[in-house]
Design a protein around this motif. Structure first.
Motif, PDB file in Angstrom:
ATOM      1  N   LEU A   1       8.919  -5.652   6.843  1.00  0.00           N
ATOM      2  CA  LEU A   1       8.230  -5.029   5.719  1.00  0.00           C
ATOM      3  C   LEU A   1       7.284  -3.905   6.150  1.00  0.00           C
ATOM      4  N   ILE A   2       6.570  -4.085   7.236  1.00  0.00           N
ATOM      5  CA  ILE A   2       5.606  -3.077   7.676  1.00  0.00           C
ATOM      6  C   ILE A   2       6.293  -1.771   8.082  1.00  0.00           C
ATOM      7  N   PRO A   3       7.306  -1.798   8.962  1.00  0.00           N
ATOM      8  CA  PRO A   3       7.978  -0.529   9.284  1.00  0.00           C
ATOM      9  C   PRO A   3       8.667   0.094   8.069  1.00  0.00           C
ATOM     10  N   ALA A   4       9.209  -0.735   7.187  1.00  0.00           N
ATOM     11  CA  ALA A   4       9.837  -0.201   5.976  1.00  0.00           C
ATOM     12  C   ALA A   4       8.807   0.465   5.078  1.00  0.00           C
ATOM     13  N   ALA A   5       7.627  -0.144   4.955  1.00  0.00           N
ATOM     14  CA  ALA A   5       6.562   0.447   4.146  1.00  0.00           C
ATOM     15  C   ALA A   5       6.081   1.750   4.756  1.00  0.00           C
ATOM     16  N   LEU A   6       5.983   1.795   6.062  1.00  0.00           N
ATOM     17  CA  LEU A   6       5.572   3.025   6.735  1.00  0.00           C
ATOM     18  C   LEU A   6       6.594   4.128   6.498  1.00  0.00           C
TER      19      LEU A   6
ATOM     20  N   GLU B   1       0.823  -1.214   0.000  1.00  0.00           N
ATOM     21  CA  GLU B   1       0.000   0.000   0.000  1.00  0.00           C
ATOM     22  C   GLU B   1       0.851   1.256   0.000  1.00  0.00           C
ATOM     23  N   ALA B   2       2.113   1.142   0.352  1.00  0.00           N
ATOM     24  CA  ALA B   2       2.993   2.310   0.398  1.00  0.00           C
ATOM     25  C   ALA B   2       3.467   2.735  -0.987  1.00  0.00           C
ATOM     26  N   VAL B   3       3.400   1.843  -1.961  1.00  0.00           N
ATOM     27  CA  VAL B   3       3.851   2.188  -3.310  1.00  0.00           C
ATOM     28  C   VAL B   3       2.660   2.636  -4.149  1.00  0.00           C
ATOM     29  N   PRO B   4       2.911   3.497  -5.132  1.00  0.00           N
ATOM     30  CA  PRO B   4       1.802   3.973  -5.978  1.00  0.00           C
ATOM     31  C   PRO B   4       1.128   2.821  -6.727  1.00  0.00           C
TER      32      PRO B   4
ATOM     33  N   THR C   1      -4.640  -3.162 -15.657  1.00  0.00           N
ATOM     34  CA  THR C   1      -5.149  -4.397 -15.070  1.00  0.00           C
ATOM     35  C   THR C   1      -4.088  -5.485 -15.103  1.00  0.00           C
ATOM     36  N   LEU C   2      -3.342  -5.561 -16.191  1.00  0.00           N
ATOM     37  CA  LEU C   2      -2.286  -6.564 -16.308  1.00  0.00           C
ATOM     38  C   LEU C   2      -1.245  -6.390 -15.206  1.00  0.00           C
ATOM     39  N   ALA C   3      -0.914  -5.153 -14.883  1.00  0.00           N
ATOM     40  CA  ALA C   3       0.048  -4.901 -13.807  1.00  0.00           C
ATOM     41  C   ALA C   3      -0.494  -5.391 -12.472  1.00  0.00           C
TER      42      ALA C   3
ATOM     43  N   TYR D   1       5.184  10.356   0.376  1.00  0.00           N
ATOM     44  CA  TYR D   1       4.001  11.204   0.382  1.00  0.00           C
ATOM     45  C   TYR D   1       4.138  12.398   1.294  1.00  0.00           C
ATOM     46  N   ASP D   2       5.346  12.655   1.790  1.00  0.00           N
ATOM     47  CA  ASP D   2       5.645  13.825   2.608  1.00  0.00           C
ATOM     48  C   ASP D   2       4.690  13.986   3.780  1.00  0.00           C
TER      49      ASP D   2
END
Length: 150
Positions: free
Chosen positions: A136-141, A87-90, A95-97, A148-149
């Motif tokens: 992964l969770i703390p890295a994503a945060l 969820e942290a990445v755009p 649809t294929l992606a 997203y500043d």
């Protein structure tokens, strides 16, 4: 051991694409615009996910990744962590992606689950896989805060 991890990744990747297509079809079939159909929609999603979990346990047993139930449960937990971290990445508009990303996330979750449940794997490798998933969770945060500043 690498054969077991590869088989688990393949089975989970294929089941991930099946899951994505089934969920997409279910959401399209429900096709509601109000909140009144949210509960039935979520119920259908839960049923599809449980069917996928049961199918994963059976398929993993069939391709000699035993115990299939344990690997499937660990893969589901790992996928949830990967999905939350994703969820942290755009997002993509293609649809294929989305299909490829879901299949890849399921495949990685299956491979990590096979490694974490492999009794013959080195203890250090299993611990490293568990730490990787937990980080992964703390890295994503941190990535979300940076991207997203916030």
């Amino acid at each position: 051991m690498t054969g077991r991890i590869g088989r688990a990744a393949t089975v989970c990747g294929v089941l991930g694409v099946w899951w994505w297509a089934s969920v997409r079809l279910a959401w399209t079939g429900v096709g509601c615009a109000d909140r009144g159909c949210l509960v039935p929609s979520i119920a259908v999603l839960v049923v599809i996910s449980l069917a996928g979990l049961a199918g994963a346990a059976y398929a993993l047993d069939r391709v000699d990744v035993r115990p299939g139930r344990r690997v499937a449960f660990v893969a589901v937990g790992t996928f949830v962590v990967i999905r939350i971290a994703g969820e942290a990445v755009p997002s993509w508009t293609s649809t294929l992606a989305h299909v490829l990303a879901t299949g890849a996330a399921f495949a990685v979750a299956g491979a990590l689950a096979a490694l974490m449940t492999e009794p013959r794997a080195a203890r250090g490798a299993r611990i490293a896989a568990i730490i990787f998933v937990a980080a992964l969770i703390p890295a994503a945060l941190a990535a979300a805060l940076t991207l997203y500043d916030l």
